[in-house]
Design a protein around this motif. Structure first.
Motif, PDB file in Angstrom:
ATOM      1  N   THR A  45     -30.293 -18.801 -19.483  1.00 39.48           N
ATOM      2  CA  THR A  45     -29.220 -17.804 -19.397  1.00 39.48           C
ATOM      3  C   THR A  45     -28.079 -18.299 -18.507  1.00 39.48           C
ATOM      4  O   THR A  45     -28.286 -19.148 -17.629  1.00 39.48           O
ATOM      5  CB  THR A  45     -29.749 -16.497 -18.778  1.00 39.48           C
ATOM      6  N   VAL A  68     -36.147 -13.656  -8.866  1.00 34.40           N
ATOM      7  CA  VAL A  68     -35.800 -13.173 -10.202  1.00 34.40           C
ATOM      8  C   VAL A  68     -36.278 -14.178 -11.242  1.00 34.40           C
ATOM      9  O   VAL A  68     -36.147 -15.388 -11.050  1.00 34.40           O
ATOM     10  CB  VAL A  68     -34.269 -12.996 -10.315  1.00 34.40           C
ATOM     11  N   GLY A  97     -36.289 -18.756 -17.154  1.00 33.10           N
ATOM     12  CA  GLY A  97     -37.457 -19.489 -16.660  1.00 33.10           C
ATOM     13  C   GLY A  97     -37.379 -20.996 -16.841  1.00 33.10           C
ATOM     14  O   GLY A  97     -38.304 -21.712 -16.489  1.00 33.10           O
TER      15      GLY A  97
END
Ligand SMILES: Cc1cc2nc3c(=O)[nH]c(=O)nc-3n(C[C@H](O)[C@H](O)[C@H](O)COP(=O)(O)OP(=O)(O)OC[C@H]3O[C@@H](n4cnc5c(N)ncnc54)[C@H](O)[C@@H]3O)c2cc1C
Lengths: 744, 268
Positions: free
Chosen positions: B111, B30, B34
């Motif tokens: 995130t 996933v 990044g």
């Protein structure tokens, strides 16, 4: 110098609008058609034998045009890379530095093969398919290890790891120490650093066979040296080689060396018949671009009870890395200013070069001078502490006060007023109030430290530092033409005469003086021509505000522009040649010696060992100032780099493998704006007498002064705990360990 | 600095992402912000065969107060958590933690789902998740934080499993997170968190072991009425921190005690 308008003006760097808006032109912006991208295969070990190189898989990879190893380059490149030994007369074992390793590699990052491919990504992929069989050997990665009896050698077949061992001195050191009331001794570590220029190195090189011409774009500080070295290595005449340094994104010394990649890329272009491009990656930069410092100092200072310094003995060990690099001997130049700002004639300085299996070291911002300053400024603080004196008092007592001053080696300091700079710095920092506050806070268990450094340096023997601006200011002022109508061109061997490049804070002192002298020659010739046109005698012509006129009749004037035009027409005085040009090769009669005083205030957290910078005051004296804004910028940048060394940065190698433990910028900590306190920068002005501008270098001042100002402050903070010395970087864990040991 | 070649696909729903992961099979990863994955790829330390980009799945980016629980979508960026009024009102410590992660670039892209799934020992949210008994919700199940952080970079996530949400209890009482590091944007050398919840203290530690640590011994001592300086002495009980370039185990244990005491004393 006469009162002037442009020289001394705060003018914004003219190169900035272009650079900060993304319109710079760096080597990576050069995109020749049909270029091949180079990827260098590098040894992952500190020390290893190469038993076999297998190119089978890599050769078959997509886009690969050629793969070369040592054997291929032997046809093109002669001998070995040059090393200098100008500072070190009796180098014990000059060791040639091969362009590319053949049987043995001696540091992590040493090149063993070069892949050329159509795409940069294809070159990287193919590089990972080159199979090299290494037989790792036991590396030596530090000075202590390398000088120990029976230690492995950094190269197979050499008797020991000593590259040079030389002592210089003056006065009567023995007598000085015999007479002393106190002698302090200290070992001081100058840890290894990465220079970390924002732009890594980069090359585009194109060889054209029939004309036998070579053009190279290189991110270098020394294009003319690169050209000369390429000639020596390839036999291509110097007149057929053009080296261009376009915008260079920082160097700090790391781009004054002529690197293996420069030779190999040139040779690869010749072998392949195509243009070759290489842009260094950051992780590559950390192993392949030279490192700085990597030294140990053993110092002994002898003094009388009243604080008078009597004698000074220094042994400097320089970790040269695997080879003695081109300008590595600059680092020994610490000897030239060993005694710093103090009138101290009995000095003995021994320098020992030590080979290790690490990336070669070379000049890094300040090269030798920060190290020398660190040693003497630490030494004088230790003496003050031993005698219970204030660090200010002992400095004042020992300052060199009469100029010109001949130092222990016979070098002549041009001008200086060290007390004035120190006094100003202390006033700005409010020193006596600071000491009072320190006392109060100590009672509450808080550790505040105040650190001083009074620095001097020598420059003019020798980087972007705003030349386009300062040189233009000098030319415009002298020629009486608008600043906007000047253009500064540097960095291209194709349209500039030979120059040594930019290093050692020499640009203004040397290059700026040459600009001034050329401008004066132009004015002299223009004046003769004006006299001819105005039908007057030469002596009767006045040059003012860019206009030439006959004394008493300023209305009938010729402008510099008109004269320049006339210089290409027929009506010239008898014997005068056409044109209005001048070339000056300026070799300063003597060196210039800038100086200054810095004050740093820190707070140490006694529980965690964390050091917090509270205040930083820098008073520097670089003689006459051409552009105060550029001077300030240079000081800020330099101080930050010195703070980086004092508190954050340290290159570490693994003792077993000889590989970097700090192989990325996550482990190697460069400070950011967040970690830096606000600076106060001020100036005193003591003009130099060794160049017509009265200027002294400034590019390295901040770095020379700041690491020791910070460290002296940390040591001062730790005084109540009985701690006398700390090595760099003074990280929290190191401080905590000292505090804990002191408490036992 | 050039990654090895990989395939790439962008998903617009969790179902699509999961089926793409299945289709690419082993070696697919996933891609969220990044900011952990891409640096590893650039150094070729990670060479995933394929990347499934979940940045297009808009309904994974949310912050919701839901009674006694605060639900945060996996794709919620650090900057959103830092600034969100809902987070500031319902779990202010989390907003403060978010504000201290990395620098602007990291906060703009990184995130919460990525931090949790990556399970770096120095990750900050995992400490808060563990000490407050948060739940990690995936497209397949709900995993209590206690069972989620198994070892260094190790979680129970299956190859085609996607973190969709992290669910925290609401806690707006006294709290403090102290992150000890050299530079403002660095990872924690050691971090210590204190949060008042339901009348008791919750204490968590960052980077003192392969996983985040809940300092139960400190919590218990405080419960029994010990003073912060006494209770904090237990912060290093049973710790076996790794030796690294920034700190040796002894120093980390020392920091755990000092920072825990300070966090409790400074909690407001
Ligand atoms: C300079 C710098 C400083 C940093 N400092 C800190 C710090 O102080 N504290 C801190 O906590 N973090 C820090 N980080 C890390 C940052 O918070 C990363 O963003 C975070 O670790 C990963 O989140 P991401 O969204 O970028 O995930 P990515 O990098 O995209 O992915 C990370 C890993 O998690 C997997 N993954 C991502 N999302 C999901 C999902 N929804 N479901 C399943 N698997 C998933 C990926 O496949 C990958 O293996 C820093 C990063 C940098 C570059």
């Amino acid at each position: 110098m006469a009162v002037s308008t442009l020289i001394g003006a705060k003018i914004h760097r003219r190169e900035d609008p272009r650079l900060v808006s993304g319109r710079g032109r760096y080597v990576d912006d050069m995109q020749p058609t049909n270029v091949l991208h180079a990827a260098f295969i590098r040894s992952p070990y500190g020390h290893a034998k190469i038993s076999r190189i297998d190119l089978t898989e890599a050769t078959k990879a997509p886009g690969v045009e050629a793969i070369y190893t040592a054997r291929d380059f032997e046809k093109i490149l002669q001998g070995a890379m040059p090393v200098t030994n100008s500072f070190v007369a009796d180098k014990k074992q000059p060791i040639g530095w091969a362009y590319i390793a053949k049987d043995e590699t001696r540091y992590q990052g040493e090149i063993v093969a070069v892949v050329l491919a159509r795409g940069r990504d294809e070159a990287a992929d193919a590089a990972s398919l080159v199979q090299v069989d290494y037989k790792p050997m036991t590396p030596v990665v530090d000075i202590d290890g390398a000088v120990a009896k029976g230690s492995p050698t950094a190269h197979s077949g050499i008797p020991d790891n000593i590259a040079w061992d030389t002592t210089v001195g003056g006065g009567d050191v023995k007598a000085a120490f015999a007479e002393a009331d106190v002698v302090v001794k200290q070992r001081i570590l100058q840890q290894r650093l990465f220079p970390i220029a924002m732009e890594g190195r980069a090359l585009v090189v194109e060889y054209t066979p029939i004309e036998n011409k070579l053009t190279m774009w290189s991110s270098t500080q020394v294009p003319h040296w690169v050209r000369l070295c390429l000639t020596l290595a390839t036999g291509i005449p110097e007149s057929n080689i053009r080296v261009i340094a376009p915008d260079v994104g920082g160097g700090f010394g790391s781009k004054i060396h002529i690197y293996p990649e420069e030779y190999l890329a040139a040779a690869a272009s010749k072998l392949s018949g195509q243009a070759v491009k290489w842009v260094e990656e950051r992780s590559e930069n950390l192993t392949a671009t030279h490192h700085g410092r990597a030294q140990i100092f053993d110092i002994e200072v002898a003094a009388k009870k009243d604080g008078t310094l009597l004698g000074y003995k220094v042994t400097q060990y320089v970790d040269t890395g695997a080879y003695v690099s081109v300008f590595s001997s600059f680092q020994c130049s610490a000897y030239a200013i060993a005694e710093g700002a103090y009138d101290l004639k009995n000095v003995e300085f021994r320098t020992v070069g030590v080979l290790t299996n690490t990336t070669p070291t070379d000049a890094y911002r300040g090269a030798g001078r920060p190290e020398a300053t660190h040693a003497i400024e630490r030494g004088i603080d230790l003496v003050a502490r031993e005698l219970g004196m204030d660090p200010v008092e002992i400095r004042r007592k020992n300052f060199t006060k009469k100029f010109p001053h001949t130092n222990y080696l016979g070098l002549i300091y041009d001008t200086g007023d060290y007390d004035k700079a120190l006094t100003k710095a202390l006033e700005i920092a409010n020193y006596s109030e600071l000491r009072r506050r320190q006392e109060d806070l100590r009672k509450q268990g808080k550790l505040i430290g105040i650190g001083l450094s009074t620095w001097i340096e020598v420059c003019g023997f020798g980087p972007g530092q705003g030349h386009a601006t300062t040189f233009a200011q000098i030319a415009a002022e002298t020629l009486g033409i608008p600043y906007d109508q000047t253009e500064v061109r540097t960095g291209d061997t194709g349209d500039t005469p030979f120059g040594y490049g930019t290093y050692g804070s020499r640009s203004l002192h040397v290059g700026g003086s040459a600009v001034l002298m050329s401008s004066r020659k132009v004015v002299d010739k223009a004046k003769k021509l004006a006299a001819h046109l105005l039908e007057a005698a030469d002596e009767d012509v006045v040059f003012e505000g860019g206009r030439f006129y006959v004394k008493g009749s300023p209305d009938r004037a010729k402008t510099m522009g008109e004269i320049a035009f006339a210089a290409h027409r027929d009506n010239l005085p008898p014997g005068m040649e056409h044109g209005l040009e001048a070339t000056t090769y300026y070799d300063p009669p003597d060196l210039s010696w800038p100086f200054g005083a810095h004050v740093c205030v820190v707070e140490v957290d006694p529980e965690t060992g964390a050091v917090k910078l509270q205040r930083y005051v820098a008073v520097d004296d670089c003689g006459n100032v051409i552009n105060p804004m550029i001077v300030e910028g240079q000081v800020h940048g330099g101080v930050v780099q010195g703070i980086g060394q004092a508190l954050f940065e340290e290159v570490l190698y693994d003792h077993e493998t000889g590989q970097l433990k700090t192989g990325t910028l996550r482990e190697y900590m460069v400070p950011t704006a967040n970690e830096i306190p606000e600076f106060v920068t001020e100036r005193t002005v003591t003009p130099s007498i060794t160049n017509p501008l009265g200027a002294k270098g400034i590019g390295e001042a901040g770095t020379i002064a700041s690491s020791i100002a910070v460290i002296n402050a940390v040591c001062d903070a730790l005084t109540p705990l009985g701690i006398k010395h700390i090595d760099m970087p003074a990280t929290s864990d190191r401080v905590w360990k000292l505090i804990k040991e002191a408490g036992k | 600095m050039i990654p090895a070649a990989f395939e790439y696909a962008r998903a617009s729903s969790v179902e699509e992402a999961s089926s793409l992961l299945n289709r690419f099979g082993e070696g697919a990863k996933v891609l969220a912000g990044g900011h952990s994955l891409v640096p590893l790829m650039r150094l070729r330390l990670a060479q995933p065969k394929a990347l499934v980009d979940i940045n297009g799945i808009k309904d994974l980016d949310y912050v919701k107060a839901d009674g006694s629980r605060l639900r945060i979508g996996a794709l919620t960026r650090h900057v959103t958590i830092q600034r969100s009024k809902v987070v500031r009102d319902n779990l202010p410590i989390l907003a403060e933690v978010a504000g201290e992660i990395g620098d602007n670039q990291v906060r703009n892209l990184g995130t919460i789902g990525g931090v949790v799934a990556y399970a770096d020992a120095a990750g900050d949210y995992p400490t808060i998740a563990l000490m407050l008994d948060a739940d990690i919700v995936t497209n397949q199940r709900t995993i209590p934080a206690e069972d989620f952080f198994q070892d260094l970079f190790t979680t129970p996530l299956a190859p085609d499993e996607i973190v969709t949400e992290v669910v925290f209890p609401v806690a707006s009482g006294p709290h403090k997170y102290i992150k000890f590091r050299r530079r403002l944007f660095d990872w924690a050398i050691v971090g210590a968190a204190a949060q008042k919840l339901n009348g008791g203290w919750r204490i968590g530690l960052t980077n003192v072991g392969p996983t985040p640590v809940r300092a139960k011994a400190v919590e218990d001592a405080l419960q029994k009425g010990a003073k912060p300086e006494e209770a904090a002495e237990h912060a290093s009980d049973g710790l076996e921190p790794a030796d690294d370039l920034r700190a040796n185990p002894e120093y980390k244990k020392h920091l755990a005690r000092v920072l825990t005491r300070r966090a409790i004393q400074q909690a407001e």
